[in-house]
Design a protein around this motif. Structure first.
Motif, PDB file in Angstrom:
ATOM      1  N   SER A   2       0.825  -1.278  -0.040  1.00 13.12           N
ATOM      2  CA  SER A   2       0.071  -0.048   0.021  1.00 13.12           C
ATOM      3  C   SER A   2       0.709   1.321   0.065  1.00 13.12           C
ATOM      4  O   SER A   2       2.036   1.150   0.367  1.00 13.12           O
ATOM      5  CB  SER A   2      -0.892  -0.110   1.405  1.00 13.12           C
ATOM      6  OG  SER A   2      -0.230   0.049   2.554  1.00 13.12           O
ATOM      7  N   SER A  34      -7.691   2.335  14.501  1.00 17.75           N
ATOM      8  CA  SER A  34      -8.547   3.098  13.774  1.00 17.75           C
ATOM      9  C   SER A  34      -9.887   3.284  14.670  1.00 17.75           C
ATOM     10  O   SER A  34     -10.081   2.756  15.829  1.00 17.75           O
ATOM     11  CB  SER A  34      -9.111   2.139  12.593  1.00 17.75           C
ATOM     12  OG  SER A  34     -10.428   2.724  11.948  1.00 17.75           O
ATOM     13  N   THR A  60     -11.927 -10.147   9.794  1.00 17.67           N
ATOM     14  CA  THR A  60     -11.149  -9.083   9.560  1.00 17.67           C
ATOM     15  C   THR A  60      -9.679  -9.722   9.880  1.00 17.67           C
ATOM     16  O   THR A  60      -9.284 -10.575  10.463  1.00 17.67           O
ATOM     17  CB  THR A  60     -11.319  -8.053  10.616  1.00 17.67           C
ATOM     18  OG1 THR A  60     -10.368  -6.825  10.374  1.00 17.67           O
ATOM     19  CG2 THR A  60     -11.126  -8.502  11.928  1.00 17.67           C
ATOM     20  N   ASN A  63      -7.500  -5.434   8.187  1.00 19.13           N
ATOM     21  CA  ASN A  63      -8.095  -4.385   7.327  1.00 19.13           C
ATOM     22  C   ASN A  63      -9.564  -4.013   7.731  1.00 19.13           C
ATOM     23  O   ASN A  63     -10.584  -4.974   8.084  1.00 19.13           O
ATOM     24  CB  ASN A  63      -8.153  -4.813   5.959  1.00 19.13           C
ATOM     25  CG  ASN A  63      -8.484  -3.627   4.898  1.00 19.13           C
ATOM     26  OD1 ASN A  63      -9.336  -3.018   5.237  1.00 19.13           O
ATOM     27  ND2 ASN A  63      -7.606  -3.722   3.958  1.00 19.13           N
ATOM     28  N   THR A  64      -9.589  -2.876   8.034  1.00 18.34           N
ATOM     29  CA  THR A  64     -10.883  -2.121   8.594  1.00 18.34           C
ATOM     30  C   THR A  64     -12.065  -1.967   7.690  1.00 18.34           C
ATOM     31  O   THR A  64     -12.829  -1.060   8.044  1.00 18.34           O
ATOM     32  CB  THR A  64     -10.862  -1.193   9.767  1.00 18.34           C
ATOM     33  OG1 THR A  64      -9.893  -0.248   9.140  1.00 18.34           O
ATOM     34  CG2 THR A  64      -9.958  -1.658  10.813  1.00 18.34           C
ATOM     35  N   SER A  65     -11.638  -1.950   6.250  1.00 14.61           N
ATOM     36  CA  SER A  65     -12.550  -1.096   5.401  1.00 14.61           C
ATOM     37  C   SER A  65     -13.857  -1.966   5.387  1.00 14.61           C
ATOM     38  O   SER A  65     -14.756  -0.973   5.192  1.00 14.61           O
ATOM     39  CB  SER A  65     -11.982  -1.533   3.792  1.00 14.61           C
ATOM     40  OG  SER A  65     -10.826  -0.836   3.661  1.00 14.61           O
ATOM     41  N   ASN A  66     -14.318  -3.247   5.335  1.00 14.43           N
ATOM     42  CA  ASN A  66     -15.419  -3.743   5.385  1.00 14.43           C
ATOM     43  C   ASN A  66     -16.217  -3.399   6.941  1.00 14.43           C
ATOM     44  O   ASN A  66     -17.295  -3.155   6.801  1.00 14.43           O
ATOM     45  CB  ASN A  66     -15.216  -5.164   5.372  1.00 14.43           C
ATOM     46  CG  ASN A  66     -14.667  -5.769   6.666  1.00 14.43           C
ATOM     47  OD1 ASN A  66     -13.609  -5.427   7.115  1.00 14.43           O
ATOM     48  ND2 ASN A  66     -15.017  -6.899   6.993  1.00 14.43           N
ATOM     49  N   ASP A  69     -17.383   0.202   6.233  1.00 11.35           N
ATOM     50  CA  ASP A  69     -18.267   0.232   5.447  1.00 11.35           C
ATOM     51  C   ASP A  69     -19.765  -0.130   5.991  1.00 11.35           C
ATOM     52  O   ASP A  69     -20.894   0.397   5.898  1.00 11.35           O
ATOM     53  CB  ASP A  69     -18.142  -0.774   4.356  1.00 11.35           C
ATOM     54  CG  ASP A  69     -19.249  -0.769   3.218  1.00 11.35           C
ATOM     55  OD1 ASP A  69     -19.563   0.340   2.682  1.00 11.35           O
ATOM     56  OD2 ASP A  69     -20.005  -1.618   3.132  1.00 11.35           O
TER      57      ASP A  69
END
Length: 549
Positions: A2, A34, A60, A63-66, A69
C-alpha cells in the motif's frame, strides 16, 4: 504494497540486525488504531470483529474497510460525528446547562464525564469553549426567534420589571413578559439588560432602557400593564412610557425577642447541636432567621419558635451564658402575632404564584384579610397584640384598600368567574366596575360590528316559471331603519352578555378561570376582554426570581 507502507518503508532505515520490517510494523501498528474500534470489539484471535450496536460479526485480517463500510451503511447516526443523534445529544446537553443553570465546565468534571460515558460510550461531549462560544449563542438565537413568533401572535400582554445591582456594582434591569396563549398563562424573561447609563438610575434612563427591550421584542404597543415595586423612579418611568403601572406593596415588622433567641442558636454550634438532639428521632426542625427584605420570614421565624418553644427553653436552661428563655407573656404575644400575620402569609403565597392567574385575587384577598383580622380581634388579650392589630388595619386602609378602585384589579376580579361582583368589599365599587366593563364591551362590539344592509327583499315563485323572482314589499320598508337600529344596539348586546355572565353560578375557588374562558364559546367578545386583563401578574416576583438565580 500500500501507499502508506511504501512511504514508511522509504523513510525508514535498517538497523544493525537488518530488521527493517520490524520498524515498519511498529510504525504501522501505532497508526493502525482506527476509530472503528470505538464501535466494534475485536476477538481474542483478532480474526473477527463484533459490532457493539447490532452484534453482527465480521471477519477481519487487520483491514478495517469492511467494518467501516458496515458502520456507514448500518449505523450512520452513531458513527458520523455530525449525525442527527450527535446533534440531538449536544442540544440536550446545552439545554440542561441553560435551564438548570449549570456551569459550562461541567463537561470537564470527571464524575459527570464518567456518567455520560456509561450512558453512551460512543458519545463525545462538546468542549467547554464550544458550548460557551457557539452552542449557547445558537440556543439563545433559536429560543429568541421562537419567543418572538409567539409574541407576534399575542394581542396584549403585561410586563413586570425590577432593577438590580450585581456584586460587581453593575446595574441591570430584568423584564419579564406575561401573556395568555391558548387560554393558558405564559411567562417569559425578555431580558436582563444593562441600563443605558449604568450610573444613572433616573426615571428617564429606566424608561429608555425599557423602551429598547420592548421595541426589540415587538411588544411596546401591546403592553397593557407594568408591574413594579414602590420605587418612585420606576413609577415615573412607566408614566414616561405612557403605560399603566401597578406597584407592589410590602411591609416589614421587627420582633426583637424572637430574633435574639434564633441568633443565639445560629451563632453557637454547641447550643444548636443540643437543640437538634433534644428533638429525638422524629422530625427535626431547624430554626429560621428573619430576612430584613422578606417580612414573611419574620412570621415563619416566630411560627417555628412556637413549634419548638419547649425544646428551646430546656436547652437554654441547661446551657451556660445562654440568653433568658422566653417568658409566658412573650409566648402569648408571639402566638397572637402568628394569628394576626397568618392571613398575610397565605395572601403572599397566592399572589406570588407563577403558573396561575393572580391579578384577580388582589381585591378578594384584601376582603378576606379584613374579615380574618376582625375575627382574630376578639381573641386578642395582650395590649401589644391589640396595638399591632390597629396598626395593621390602618395600614390596610392606606395601602391595600385603594386597589379596589384601580382599573386592572377590579376588572380582573369581575371577569374571574370565581368572584365576579361578590369579590368586592364595597358593592358600589362593584357596580361602577360593572358599568365600566359594559362600556368596554360596547366599544369592542362596535369595532367588530359589520355593516348592516337593508331589509332583504321578499321572494316569490311565479306560476309560469320555476325560477324565483325578487319582489319588494313596499308596505314593510319602514322596518329597515328599525331592524338596522336594533342590530346596531351594541349597548343592549353588552348588557345581555354581562347579565348572562353575572347570573351564572360562581365557580369554586380552586377552579382555573382560564379554563372557564377557554370553554366559553358563546361570549367571544367577553372572553377577549377577560384574557386582556387576566394576563397581568399581581406581583413583580418574576424579576426577583431571575436575580436570585
Amino acid at each position: 504494497m500500500s501507499q502508506e507502507s511504501a512511504t514508511v518503508h522509504e523513510n525508514s532505515e535498517p538497523n544493525e540486525s537488518g530488521s527493517e520490517c520490524e520498524s515498519v510494523v511498529c510504525k504501522r501498528s501505532r497508526n493502525a488504531i482506527s476509530e472503528v474500534w470505538t464501535y466494534l470489539q475485536r476477538s481474542k484471535d483478532k480474526t473477527r470483529a463484533k459490532c457493539l450496536s447490532c452484534e453482527k460479526v465480521y471477519k477481519t485480517s487487520g483491514n478495517t474497510s469492511n467494518l467501516l463500510d458496515h458502520l456507514k451503511r448500518t449505523h450512520p447516526e452513531t458513527y458520523d460525528s455530525h449525525s442527527a443523534r450527535k446533534k440531538a445529544l449536544d442540544s440536550a446537553l446545552m439545554k440542561m446547562i441553560a435551564i438548570d443553570y449549570q456551569p459550562f465546565r461541567i463537561v470537564e468534571d470527571e464524575a459527570f464525564s464518567a456518567f455520560v460515558k456509561l450512558l453512551d460510550p460512543r458519545y463525545v461531549m462538546p468542549s467547554r469553549t464550544t458550548l460557551q462560544n457557539v452552542m449557547c449563542h445558537e440556543l439563545y438565537d433559536q429560543s429568541k426567534a421562537n419567543l418572538k413568533n409567539i409574541l407576534m401572535k399575542v394581542n396584549t400582554c403585561a410586563i413586570s420589571t425590577d432593577a438590580w445591582t450585581s456584586r460587581a456594582n453593575e446595574s441591570y434591569l430584568t423584564v419579564t413578559c406575561h401573556f395568555i396563549e391558548n387560554c393558558s398563562l405564559r411567562s417569559a424573561v425578555l431580558s436582563t439588560y444593562n441600563l443605558l447609563e449604568s450610573t444613572n438610575h433616573s426615571a428617564a434612563n429606566i424608561a429608555e432602557s425599557l423602551r429598547i427591550v420592548l421595541t426589540e421584542w415587538g411588544v411596546l404597543d401591546k403592553v397593557s400593564n407594568v408591574i413594579t415595586d414602590n420605587a418612585s423612579s420606576m413609577i415615573k418611568a412607566c408614566e414616561l412610557l405612557q403605560k399603566t403601572t401597578s406597584s407592589v406593596l410590602c411591609s416589614h415588622i421587627k420582633f426583637g425577642c424572637a430574633r435574639c433567641v434564633v441568633t443565639y442558636f445560629k451563632s453557637s454550634s454547641i447550643a444548636y447541636a443540643k437543640f437538634k438532639n433534644a428533638q429525638g428521632t422524629g422530625k427535626v426542625y431547624n430554626l429560621l432567621q428573619e430576612c430584613p427584605t422578606r417580612w414573611n420570614s419574620a412570621y415563619r421565624m416566630i411560627k417555628r419558635i412556637l413549634q419548638t418553644k419547649d425544646i428551646i427553653s430546656s436547652v437554654i436552661l441547661r446551657t451556660p451564658k445562654a440568653p433568658q428563655t422566653l417568658s409566658a407573656d412573650e409566648i402569648e404575644l408571639l402566638e397572637e402575632l402568628v394569628e394576626l400575620l397568618a392571613p398575610f402569609d397565605d395572601a403572599t403565597i397566592q399572589v406570588s404564584a407563577s403558573n396561575s392567574v393572580t391579578i384577580s385575587l388582589i381585591i378578594p384577598i384584601i376582603c378576606g384579610i379584613f374579615q380574618t383580622l376582625n375575627e382574630t380581634h376578639n381573641k386578642l388579650k395582650t395590649n401589644e397584640g391589640l396595638a399591632i392589630f390597629n396598626i395593621l388595619i390602618k395600614r390596610l386602609q392606606i395601602r391595600l384598600v385603594p386597589y379596589e378602585n384601580r382599573t386592572t384589579p377590579k376588572m380582573s376580579t369581575l371577569l374571574d368567574p370565581r368572584f365576579k361582583k361578590e369579590g368586592f368589599r364595597n358593592h358600589i365599587i362593584a357596580e361602577q366596575a360593572a358599568l365600566a366593563l359594559e362600556n368596554d364591551l360596547c366599544n369592542m362590539l362596535k369595532a367588530l360590528s359589520p355593516v348592516v344592509t337593508d331589509l332583504p327583499t321578499h321572494t316569490v315563485t311565479s306560476p309560469e316559471s320555476s325560477t324565483q323572482q325578487p319582489k319588494i314589499a313596499p308596505l314593510f320598508m319602514f322596518l329597515n331603519d328599525k331592524v338596522a337600529g336594533k342590530r346596531k344596539s351594541t349597548r343592549a348586546d353588552a348588557i345581555i352578555m354581562l347579565r348572562q355572565y353575572f347570573e351564572n353560578q360562581n365557580l369554586p375557588h380552586d377552579f382555573d378561570p382560564l379554563e372557564y374562558w377557554k370553554t366559553n364559546t358563546d361570549m367571544k367578545v367577553l372572553t377577549q376582554c377577560a384574557l386582556r386583563y387576566l394576563c397581568t401578574p399581581a406581583t413583580s416576583t418574576e424579576p426577583e426570581r431571575v436575580f436570585s438565580k
